[in-house]
Design a protein around this motif. Structure first.
Motif, short mmCIF file in Angstrom:
data_model
loop_
_atom_site.label_atom_id
_atom_site.label_comp_id
_atom_site.label_asym_id
_atom_site.label_seq_id
_atom_site.Cartn_x
_atom_site.Cartn_y
_atom_site.Cartn_z
N VAL A 1 0.86 -1.18 0.00
CA VAL A 1 0.00 0.00 0.00
C VAL A 1 0.90 1.23 0.00
N THR A 2 0.63 2.14 -0.93
CA THR A 2 1.43 3.36 -1.02
C THR A 2 0.58 4.57 -0.63
N SER A 3 1.24 5.64 -0.28
CA SER A 3 0.53 6.85 0.17
C SER A 3 -0.20 7.55 -0.96
N ASP A 4 0.20 7.32 -2.21
CA ASP A 4 -0.41 8.05 -3.32
C ASP A 4 -0.91 7.15 -4.45
N GLY A 5 -0.93 5.84 -4.24
CA GLY A 5 -1.42 4.94 -5.28
C GLY A 5 -0.44 4.73 -6.43
N GLN A 6 0.74 5.31 -6.33
CA GLN A 6 1.76 5.16 -7.37
C GLN A 6 2.68 3.99 -7.02
N PRO A 7 3.51 3.55 -7.96
CA PRO A 7 4.41 2.42 -7.67
C PRO A 7 5.18 2.64 -6.38
N PRO A 8 5.38 1.55 -5.64
CA PRO A 8 5.99 1.68 -4.31
C PRO A 8 7.46 2.05 -4.34
N THR A 9 7.82 2.89 -3.40
CA THR A 9 9.21 3.18 -3.07
C THR A 9 9.27 3.14 -1.55
N ASN A 10 10.44 3.10 -1.01
CA ASN A 10 10.56 3.07 0.45
C ASN A 10 9.91 4.28 1.11
N LYS A 11 9.94 5.43 0.43
CA LYS A 11 9.38 6.65 1.01
C LYS A 11 7.85 6.64 0.98
N LYS A 12 7.26 6.01 -0.04
CA LYS A 12 5.80 6.06 -0.21
C LYS A 12 5.08 4.84 0.34
N ALA A 13 5.80 3.78 0.65
CA ALA A 13 5.15 2.56 1.13
C ALA A 13 4.62 2.77 2.54
N ILE A 14 3.31 2.58 2.71
CA ILE A 14 2.68 2.68 4.03
C ILE A 14 2.85 1.36 4.76
N GLY A 15 2.72 0.28 4.01
CA GLY A 15 2.85 -1.04 4.60
C GLY A 15 2.37 -2.11 3.63
N TYR A 16 2.34 -3.33 4.12
CA TYR A 16 1.94 -4.48 3.32
C TYR A 16 0.69 -5.08 3.94
N CYS A 17 -0.16 -5.67 3.09
CA CYS A 17 -1.36 -6.33 3.59
C CYS A 17 -1.87 -7.29 2.51
N PHE A 18 -2.95 -7.99 2.81
CA PHE A 18 -3.48 -9.01 1.92
C PHE A 18 -4.90 -8.66 1.49
N VAL A 19 -5.18 -8.83 0.19
CA VAL A 19 -6.53 -8.68 -0.35
C VAL A 19 -6.96 -10.00 -0.97
N ARG A 20 -8.28 -10.24 -0.96
CA ARG A 20 -8.80 -11.47 -1.59
C ARG A 20 -8.47 -11.45 -3.07
N ALA A 21 -7.88 -12.54 -3.53
CA ALA A 21 -7.50 -12.67 -4.94
C ALA A 21 -8.67 -13.25 -5.72
N ASN A 22 -9.69 -12.42 -5.93
CA ASN A 22 -10.89 -12.83 -6.65
C ASN A 22 -11.31 -11.69 -7.56
N GLN A 23 -11.83 -12.02 -8.74
CA GLN A 23 -12.19 -11.00 -9.72
C GLN A 23 -13.32 -10.08 -9.24
N ARG A 24 -14.04 -10.43 -8.21
CA ARG A 24 -15.06 -9.52 -7.64
C ARG A 24 -14.39 -8.34 -6.94
N PHE A 25 -13.13 -8.51 -6.54
CA PHE A 25 -12.44 -7.50 -5.74
C PHE A 25 -11.29 -6.82 -6.46
N ILE A 26 -10.52 -7.58 -7.26
CA ILE A 26 -9.35 -7.02 -7.95
C ILE A 26 -9.26 -7.55 -9.37
N GLN A 27 -8.58 -6.78 -10.22
CA GLN A 27 -8.30 -7.21 -11.59
C GLN A 27 -6.87 -6.81 -11.95
N PRO A 28 -6.20 -7.66 -12.71
CA PRO A 28 -4.86 -7.29 -13.18
C PRO A 28 -4.98 -6.23 -14.28
#
Length: 175
Positions: free
Chosen positions: A147-174
């Motif tokens: 998770v980043t502070s601005d939704g942009q690709p992660p860097t050490n400065k922008k990374a808020i932390g790590y977490c898990f989301v359900r890997a299902n097409q109802r919730f996320i898409q590549p």
């Protein structure tokens, strides 16, 4: 002489990196997107494949998609080292503990962050950028993300932390 050899090796590494970056970002190279199974789940590939890094939240819930992580690891990286609690205990990487199939009830973990529909999220990759999807104790797949502070690709400065989301097409898409 040693400094020249080191400089030469560094130039070779930069050249390889730039070549790979150009190759992977070329529009003529079509990298296959992960495809969900009939239940809509994105499952771990049978063999290690390159990580699909960028995903988009598509959860229709107006409250947003809950990204979960055990409370004691909020704000930590999956590759952070945690010291053993007792003398003689081994230190461990958070990822070594959490990235285990069929062990955890991830859906009951605390909500670390709420992700709104349309938010880009970035998958956490394993060694050599391999795709990681973790099954919980009920067999449901979860994608570890940064998770980043601005939704942009992660860097050490922008990374808020790590977490898990359900890997299902109802919730996320590549994407």
């Amino acid at each position: 002489m040693k400094d020249l050899t080191t400089l030469h090796n560094l130039k070779r590494i930069v050249l390889v990196f730039c070549s790979l970056t150009a190759l992977l970002s070329s529009p003529s190279i079509a990298l296959a997107l992960p495809v969900p199974n009939p239940a809509g789940d994105y499952v771990a590939p049978p063999r290690k494949i390159l990580l699909h890094h960028i995903w988009k939240v598509v959860d229709p819930d107006p409250a947003g998609l809950r990204c979960r992580m055990p409370l004691q690891f909020h704000g930590k990286r999956l590759d952070d080292e945690i010291p053993g609690r007792l003398p003689g205990d081994r230190d461990f990487l958070i990822g070594d503990r959490l990235l285990k199939n069929d062990k955890w009830d991830i859906g009951s973990w605390e909500v670390f962050h709420i992700l709104q529909t349309g938010t880009r999220i970035y998958a956490f990759g394993g060694n050599l950028g391999a795709m990681i999807i973790v099954r919980d104790r009920y067999g449901k797949p979860w994608l570890p993300v940064v998770v980043t502070s601005d939704g942009q690709p992660p860097t050490n400065k922008k990374a808020i932390g790590y977490c898990f989301v359900r890997a299902n097409q109802r919730f996320i898409q590549p994407i």
